[in-house]
Design a protein around this motif. Structure first.
Motif, PDB file in Angstrom:
ATOM      1  N   SER A 124      -4.918   2.692  -1.792  1.00 25.60           N
ATOM      2  CA  SER A 124      -5.202   1.648  -0.578  1.00 25.60           C
ATOM      3  C   SER A 124      -5.916   0.450  -1.061  1.00 25.60           C
ATOM      4  O   SER A 124      -6.538  -0.300  -0.009  1.00 25.60           O
ATOM      5  CB  SER A 124      -6.380   2.815   0.143  1.00 25.60           C
ATOM      6  N   MET A 182      -9.841  -0.277 -11.526  1.00 26.94           N
ATOM      7  CA  MET A 182     -10.125   1.104 -11.810  1.00 26.94           C
ATOM      8  C   MET A 182     -10.897   1.051 -13.079  1.00 26.94           C
ATOM      9  O   MET A 182     -10.136   0.708 -14.052  1.00 26.94           O
ATOM     10  CB  MET A 182      -8.892   2.174 -11.630  1.00 26.94           C
ATOM     11  N   TYR A 211     -16.015   8.323  -8.370  1.00 27.70           N
ATOM     12  CA  TYR A 211     -15.548   9.745  -8.564  1.00 27.70           C
ATOM     13  C   TYR A 211     -16.402  10.098  -9.651  1.00 27.70           C
ATOM     14  O   TYR A 211     -16.150   9.688 -10.968  1.00 27.70           O
ATOM     15  CB  TYR A 211     -14.165   9.828  -8.651  1.00 27.70           C
ATOM     16  N   SER A 260     -12.576   1.197  -8.044  1.00 22.80           N
ATOM     17  CA  SER A 260     -12.941   2.557  -8.261  1.00 22.80           C
ATOM     18  C   SER A 260     -13.544   2.660  -9.906  1.00 22.80           C
ATOM     19  O   SER A 260     -13.390   1.964 -10.611  1.00 22.80           O
ATOM     20  CB  SER A 260     -12.059   3.707  -7.942  1.00 22.80           C
ATOM     21  N   GLU A 300      -7.610  12.291  -5.375  1.00 22.22           N
ATOM     22  CA  GLU A 300      -8.644  11.316  -4.583  1.00 22.22           C
ATOM     23  C   GLU A 300      -8.781  10.071  -5.256  1.00 22.22           C
ATOM     24  O   GLU A 300      -8.707   8.893  -4.464  1.00 22.22           O
ATOM     25  CB  GLU A 300     -10.092  12.108  -4.667  1.00 22.22           C
ATOM     26  N   VAL A 301      -8.794   9.846  -6.469  1.00 23.65           N
ATOM     27  CA  VAL A 301      -8.779   8.814  -7.314  1.00 23.65           C
ATOM     28  C   VAL A 301      -7.612   7.777  -7.082  1.00 23.65           C
ATOM     29  O   VAL A 301      -7.603   6.508  -6.760  1.00 23.65           O
ATOM     30  CB  VAL A 301      -9.085   9.118  -8.860  1.00 23.65           C
ATOM     31  N   HIS A 329     -14.890   2.806  -4.929  1.00 23.77           N
ATOM     32  CA  HIS A 329     -14.878   4.464  -4.995  1.00 23.77           C
ATOM     33  C   HIS A 329     -15.617   4.897  -6.046  1.00 23.77           C
ATOM     34  O   HIS A 329     -14.987   4.640  -7.234  1.00 23.77           O
ATOM     35  CB  HIS A 329     -13.493   4.842  -4.534  1.00 23.77           C
ATOM     36  N   ARG A 367      -8.586  -0.141  -3.263  1.00 17.92           N
ATOM     37  CA  ARG A 367      -9.877  -0.020  -3.387  1.00 17.92           C
ATOM     38  C   ARG A 367     -10.174  -0.092  -5.119  1.00 17.92           C
ATOM     39  O   ARG A 367      -9.700   0.523  -5.779  1.00 17.92           O
ATOM     40  CB  ARG A 367     -10.703   1.159  -2.901  1.00 17.92           C
ATOM     41  N   GLN A 384      -5.607   8.172  -4.573  1.00 13.26           N
ATOM     42  CA  GLN A 384      -5.366   7.590  -3.264  1.00 13.26           C
ATOM     43  C   GLN A 384      -6.407   6.327  -3.110  1.00 13.26           C
ATOM     44  O   GLN A 384      -5.706   5.280  -2.326  1.00 13.26           O
ATOM     45  CB  GLN A 384      -5.883   8.638  -2.450  1.00 13.26           C
ATOM     46  N   ALA A 385      -7.457   6.292  -3.693  1.00 11.23           N
ATOM     47  CA  ALA A 385      -8.131   5.074  -3.567  1.00 11.23           C
ATOM     48  C   ALA A 385      -7.611   4.069  -4.007  1.00 11.23           C
ATOM     49  O   ALA A 385      -7.561   2.834  -3.682  1.00 11.23           O
ATOM     50  CB  ALA A 385      -9.817   5.403  -4.243  1.00 11.23           C
ATOM     51  N   ASN A 408       0.736  -1.142   0.063  1.00 10.55           N
ATOM     52  CA  ASN A 408       0.181  -0.210  -0.007  1.00 10.55           C
ATOM     53  C   ASN A 408       0.736   1.377   0.056  1.00 10.55           C
ATOM     54  O   ASN A 408       1.231   1.898   1.125  1.00 10.55           O
ATOM     55  CB  ASN A 408      -0.857   0.157   1.217  1.00 10.55           C
TER      56      ASN A 408
END
Ligand code: ADP
Ligand code: ZN
Length: 528
Positions: free
Chosen positions: A38, A177, A203, A42, A31-32, A201, A40, A34-35, A6
């Protein structure tokens, strides 16, 4: 310190500076990224030109292993890889244009860990040979570009994309993503579901392209109007879209007769011919390309000054995507829709000839939305942005309605009548029903629901059905009412948005356009 798998956002910022040479992230990028870092899944919906590529390229460089990038366009794939190589990043691609030997070489590089990014065309994925190969690689992250192609409700469904649904099962530990420039809420839901994303996530960036001026021109002598419009562009680069190959040919001929440098482009032409047109356009050797919607996905031209639609698109998503090819350099650009109600009626009729199905209902909802865009009496940009859920109320001052406004009246009372009726009937019904209650119709369904006992029953008797229809459309366009597809096959229902409260309380003034019920008016493109 965070675990090895991570990486931190500071690593991403380092990569932005040192590898790409940019100072700061653009809106949404951090923001994207970061997701993804971590771990996630998205879905990223971001307007063209905002920088979607960095959203997955940066995590790709932060993760230890290989990143797969699935992209439908072979020509774009090569461009992207070349750009990455130029930045010193180990990237390559696999697609059907390569010989088996070339493909083997790329695979060897991926297996030995030499590559950071591997671009793949969707048909390469989910085959047996792909699994044999990919199981030897250490896959950290998966990006799916043009993700709307997986949805049948998207404007560019590609069957090869549906098999990407299996990716999650194969790589449960690699975050996915999905990225796209246009997806309305139906399409978004469909993407999430088809890819089996895990608590993704989401966006959704702003869809606004403030430098594009939206104009509607009511068709009168369409061919002449179009030629006049293009001639007035004085050599500026542009695209004319229409919906049949024969029209493409005819319009291209008509423009050439007027001394305009134009070329046709459609799927019926040889691929070498199409490529030549695309190249010539890219290099400004041709001013105007007249095309079916087959043209554009692979186009990366920043100085397109106008996009004209000779025919109505089938959805706002498609229209937005096509007009979005104008003005990528942020300089003023024109999006002009040549429209007559018959165009809409025709598409509607063809659609209703399809057998009834949930799919047809969704297509119909999308078509009706673009019909309302065309008939709108409120700022065109507001219609577009609110369709994508932006909930905006300030007119743009850069569309035909803002620049040449229709007549206005104090619409607060009308709006209150409509909003209360929607509210009192439980926000469960569509436009026709709501109008029926307002006009006090003696109708079985209204009686069964005891809506003839409501205070709002008959509150709008004095006006015609079309009058109320026009006002309701305006409230939808202004973001006070949302039109929702209820359970499949049940049509649409109207629902109030957060912004309605001050209207119901009478705390704001509300100007609406006097409904123009005498059918066709001639709207001129605004003067510069
Ligand atoms: P999209 O795929 O969303 O259409 P791209 O990824 O092609 O957009 O990016 C558009 C342009 O913006 C590219 O030239 C890219 O290098 C540039 N760009 C992206 N992010 C940034 C940033 N943070 N700072 C400066 N330029 C950026
Ligand atoms: Zn406007």
């Amino acid at each position: 310190k965070s675990a090895v798998e991570n990486p931190e956002i500071s690593t991403a910022l380092d990569v932005l500076h040192s590898v790409f040479g940019y100072q700061t992230f653009r809106k949404g990028q951090q923001e994207v990224i970061q997701a993804a870092l971590s771990g996630r899944d998205s879905l990223v919906v971001m307007a063209t030109g905002n920088g979607k590529s960095l959203c997955y390229q940066i995590p790709a460089l932060c993760f230890a292993g290989l990143t797969l990038v699935i992209s439908p366009l072979i020509s774009l794939m090569k461009d992207q890889v070349d750009q990455l190589l130029a930045n010193g990043i180990a990237a390559d691609f696999l697609n059907s244009t390569q010989s088996l030997e070339q493909q083997q070489q790329v695979q060897n590089k991926a297996i030995s860990g030499e590559l950071k990014l591997l671009y793949l065309s969707p048909e390469k994925v989910m085959t047996n040979s792909f699994f044999q190969f990919i199981s030897l690689c250490n896959v950290s992250f998966i990006a799916i570009d043009e993700a709307h192609c997986i949805s049948q409700w998207g404007h560019d469904f590609r069957p090869e994309y549906t098999q990407l649904g299996g990716l999650k099962g194969c790589f449960p530990h690699a975050p996915i993503m999905a990225l796209t420039a246009t997806a309305d809420s139906t399409t978004r839901q469909d993407i999430l579901q088809n890819l089996s994303l895990n608590e993704p996530h989401l966006y959704v960036g702003s869809f606004d392209r403030p430098n594009i001026r939206y104009t509607l021109v009511e068709k009168f002598k369409p061919m002449e109007q179009l030629c006049n419009f293009v001639a007035a562009q004085k050599g500026k680069s542009g695209i004319v879209y229409c919906n049949s190959r024969s029209k493409v040919e005819r319009i291209a001929e008509a423009l050439k007769k007027r001394g305009i440098s134009a070329a046709a482009y459609h799927a019926g032409m040889e691929s070498s011919q199409r490529e030549a047109v695309q190249q010539a356009f890219q290099r400004d050797n041709i001013q105007v390309v007249v095309a079916t919607i087959a043209f554009g996905m692979g186009i990366n031209k920043s100085n397109v000054r106008f996009v004209a639609h000779f025919d109505l698109s089938r959805s706002i998503e498609a229209y937005y995507q096509e007009t979005g090819r104008a003005g990528r350099d942020d300089l003023p650009a024109e999006a002009v829709l040549f429209y007559e109600p018959a165009d809409y009626a025709w598409l509607h009729k063809i659609l209703l000839e399809e057998p009834e199905s949930p799919q047809r209902d969704i297509k119909r909802h999308k078509l009706e939305a673009i019909g309302e865009f065309a008939e709108s009496q409120t700022c065109r940009r507001l219609v577009l942005l609110n369709y994508f859920g932006e909930n905006r109320q300030t007119p743009c001052n850069n569309c035909d309605i803002c620049l040449d406004p229709p007549k206005k009246y104090d619409g607060l009372l009308d709006a209150q009548k409509i909003l209360s009726t929607i509210y009192r009937t439980g926000q469960r019904f569509g436009t026709q029903y709501v109008i029926g209650v307002m006009r006090g119709l003696q109708n079985q369904k209204i009686k069964e629901n005891q809506h003839d006992e409501l205070k709002v029953y008959g509150i709008g008797k004095d006006k015609s059905k079309e009058y109320w229809q026009s006002v309701i459309r305006q409230l939808i366009h202004l973001g006070f009412v949302q039109q929702i597809i209820s359970d499949f096959g049940m049509g649409t229902r109207l629902q109030l948005t957060e912004s309605t409260r001050p209207v119901l309380r009478g705390e704001v003034s509300l100007e609406l356009a006097t409904p123009r019920l005498s059918s066709i008016t001639m709207v001129q493109a605004p003067q510069r």
